[in-house]
Write a protein that holds these residues in place. Structure first.
Motif, PDB file in Angstrom:
ATOM      1  N   ALA A 180       0.828  -1.210   0.000  1.00  0.00           N
ATOM      2  CA  ALA A 180       0.000   0.000   0.000  1.00  0.00           C
ATOM      3  C   ALA A 180       0.858   1.253   0.000  1.00  0.00           C
ATOM      4  CB  ALA A 180      -0.917   0.002   1.208  1.00  0.00           C
ATOM      5  N   THR A 181       0.421   2.241  -0.768  1.00  0.00           N
ATOM      6  CA  THR A 181       0.991   3.579  -0.661  1.00  0.00           C
ATOM      7  C   THR A 181       0.026   4.434   0.134  1.00  0.00           C
ATOM      8  OG1 THR A 181      -0.051   4.369  -2.704  1.00  0.00           O
ATOM      9  CG2 THR A 181       2.125   3.335  -2.905  1.00  0.00           C
ATOM     10  N   SER A 182       0.569   5.398   0.865  1.00  0.00           N
ATOM     11  CA  SER A 182      -0.274   6.261   1.684  1.00  0.00           C
ATOM     12  C   SER A 182       0.226   7.694   1.590  1.00  0.00           C
ATOM     13  CB  SER A 182      -0.277   5.802   3.143  1.00  0.00           C
ATOM     14  OG  SER A 182      -1.072   6.666   3.924  1.00  0.00           O
ATOM     15  N   SER A 184      -1.765  10.246   2.886  1.00  0.00           N
ATOM     16  CA  SER A 184      -2.772  10.925   3.702  1.00  0.00           C
ATOM     17  C   SER A 184      -2.272  11.288   5.087  1.00  0.00           C
ATOM     18  CB  SER A 184      -4.017  10.022   3.831  1.00  0.00           C
ATOM     19  OG  SER A 184      -4.469   9.625   2.574  1.00  0.00           O
ATOM     20  N   TRP A 190      -4.507   8.068  10.221  1.00  0.00           N
ATOM     21  CA  TRP A 190      -4.299   6.927  11.112  1.00  0.00           C
ATOM     22  C   TRP A 190      -4.761   7.195  12.535  1.00  0.00           C
ATOM     23  CZ3 TRP A 190      -3.649   2.819   8.385  1.00  0.00           C
ATOM     24  CH2 TRP A 190      -3.067   2.934   7.128  1.00  0.00           C
ATOM     25  N   ARG A 215       4.002  -0.986   3.657  1.00  0.00           N
ATOM     26  CA  ARG A 215       3.345   0.319   3.508  1.00  0.00           C
ATOM     27  C   ARG A 215       4.382   1.367   3.165  1.00  0.00           C
ATOM     28  NH1 ARG A 215      -0.134   0.161   7.140  1.00  0.00           N
ATOM     29  NH2 ARG A 215      -1.773  -0.204   5.620  1.00  0.00           N
ATOM     30  N   PHE A 217       4.860   5.268   2.716  1.00  0.00           N
ATOM     31  CA  PHE A 217       4.324   6.600   2.942  1.00  0.00           C
ATOM     32  C   PHE A 217       4.970   7.587   1.975  1.00  0.00           C
ATOM     33  CE2 PHE A 217       3.695   4.718   7.214  1.00  0.00           C
ATOM     34  CZ  PHE A 217       2.315   4.888   7.301  1.00  0.00           C
ATOM     35  N   ASP A 264      -3.781   7.020  -3.446  1.00  0.00           N
ATOM     36  CA  ASP A 264      -3.428   5.891  -2.588  1.00  0.00           C
ATOM     37  C   ASP A 264      -3.776   4.595  -3.317  1.00  0.00           C
ATOM     38  OD1 ASP A 264      -2.548   7.553  -0.646  1.00  0.00           O
ATOM     39  OD2 ASP A 264      -4.354   7.461   0.579  1.00  0.00           O
TER      40      ASP A 264
END
Length: 316
Positions: A180-182, A184, A190, A215, A217, A264
């Motif tokens: 996953a890319t995030s 946010s 979170w 993950r 970021f 995302d």
């Protein structure tokens, strides 16, 4: 006035209807009288007993013809009813056969036939006893499910807003990897309520043998230069790493921080991905599920490339 004869029945319009047996008898008597009169006119010398015999014979034939006509009418009605019942039975068996065929196809495709039966039975019960608003809600949910599954025949599905339910359910279905890319972090996703069920689902998924989660970021230079932000960010990364999630981050330059880069992406088992497309205010406007092999392969290669050049928190 005396009571009306039992052979007369009231019609729905208020008139009277003569019973069939009485009507046939009256017709037979009239025919006998007419036949006797005609025989008397034709041959005045004929014996009266013979005239009566002739008239009775004609009357008898008239009665037989009436019964034959009535029998023919009833037989035709029975044949029509039989054809109607046969057609209804044929349609019913065709529907049963079609339903059985669909369930068989579901079973062959590896889908749960018990869940399909449960859905049909439950929908039927709601339709029979639920209030109108419950029926309307059930119909809307079934239509939504049917629309999503229909879209999946083309390997894609869309949802016109943030769909946390898809995210959690796919996390529960993952068997090998979740990448996953995030982007946010600046909105403290979170720390919000929707993040907790998502993390819980990931923790549960990692308990299954072979499921790993990465993950990545993505932050911008302004966030990297903000010491307060970076302190919270490193703490967040440490918390997720303690859960067993592999965490890295990268800083995108203003030239590379495009609209596409801000999306995302969550890739499940290298087989499908969810894409959250933000609007101008960086709110999740649309959720897209994509299982097209070519596009999934492109997203996997993109993620792996970014992961290779990303940095683990605390190394700078």
């Amino acid at each position: 006035m005396g009571r009306e004869p039992s052979t007369l029945k009231l019609m729905p319009t208020g008139g009277k209807r003569v019973a069939p047996l009485v009507l046939r008898t009256l017709i037979t008597v009239v025919v006998c009288m007419v036949a006797y009169g005609i025989a008397d006119l034709i041959d005045l010398s004929q014996d009266a007993l013979e005239k009566v015999g002739v008239s009775i014979g004609i009357g008898g034939l008239t009665l037989i013809v009436q019964y034959m006509v009535d029998f023919e009418r009833r037989l035709a009605s029975m044949e029509t009813d039989q054809r109607t019942r046969t057609r209804e039975l044929h349609d019913h068996f065709h529907q049963l056969s079609e339903a059985a065929g669909l369930l068989s196809e579901l079973d062959q495709a590896g889908m749960s036939t018990s869940d399909a039966k449960r859905l049909i039975n439950s929908a039927s019960l709601v339709g029979q006893q639920g209030p109108e608003i419950v029926k309307a809600f059930a119909r809307a949910e079934i239509e939504s499910l049917a629309s999503v599954v229909t879209d999946l025949t083309g390997m894609t599905a869309h949802w016109q807003r943030d769909n946390n339910e898809w995210l959690i359910r796919l996390t529960e279905c993952a068997r090998r990897t979740i990448d996953a890319t995030s982007s946010s972090i600046d909105r403290a996703f979170w720390d919000t309520d929707p993040a907790r069920p998502y993390l819980d689902a990931q923790i549960e998924a990692m308990r299954a043998p072979g499921v790993s989660i990465r993950r990545l970021f993505i932050i911008n230079p302004a966030e990297e230069s903000d010491s307060e932000f970076m302190a919270r960010f490193v703490e967040l990364c440490r918390g997720q790493r303690d859960l067993g999630i592999m965490v890295r981050f990268m800083v995108l330059s203003p030239q590379r921080h495009t609209r596409a880069a801000a999306r995302d992406i969550v890739i499940f088992d290298d087989a499908l991905y969810l894409e959250f497309e933000p609007d101008r205010q960086q709110g999740n406007l649309q959720t897209r599920l994509d299982a097209d092999a070519r596009r999934v392969d492109g997203q996997v290669r993109r993620f792996n490339g970014l992961w290779q050049v990303a940095t683990e928190p605390g190394q700078r």
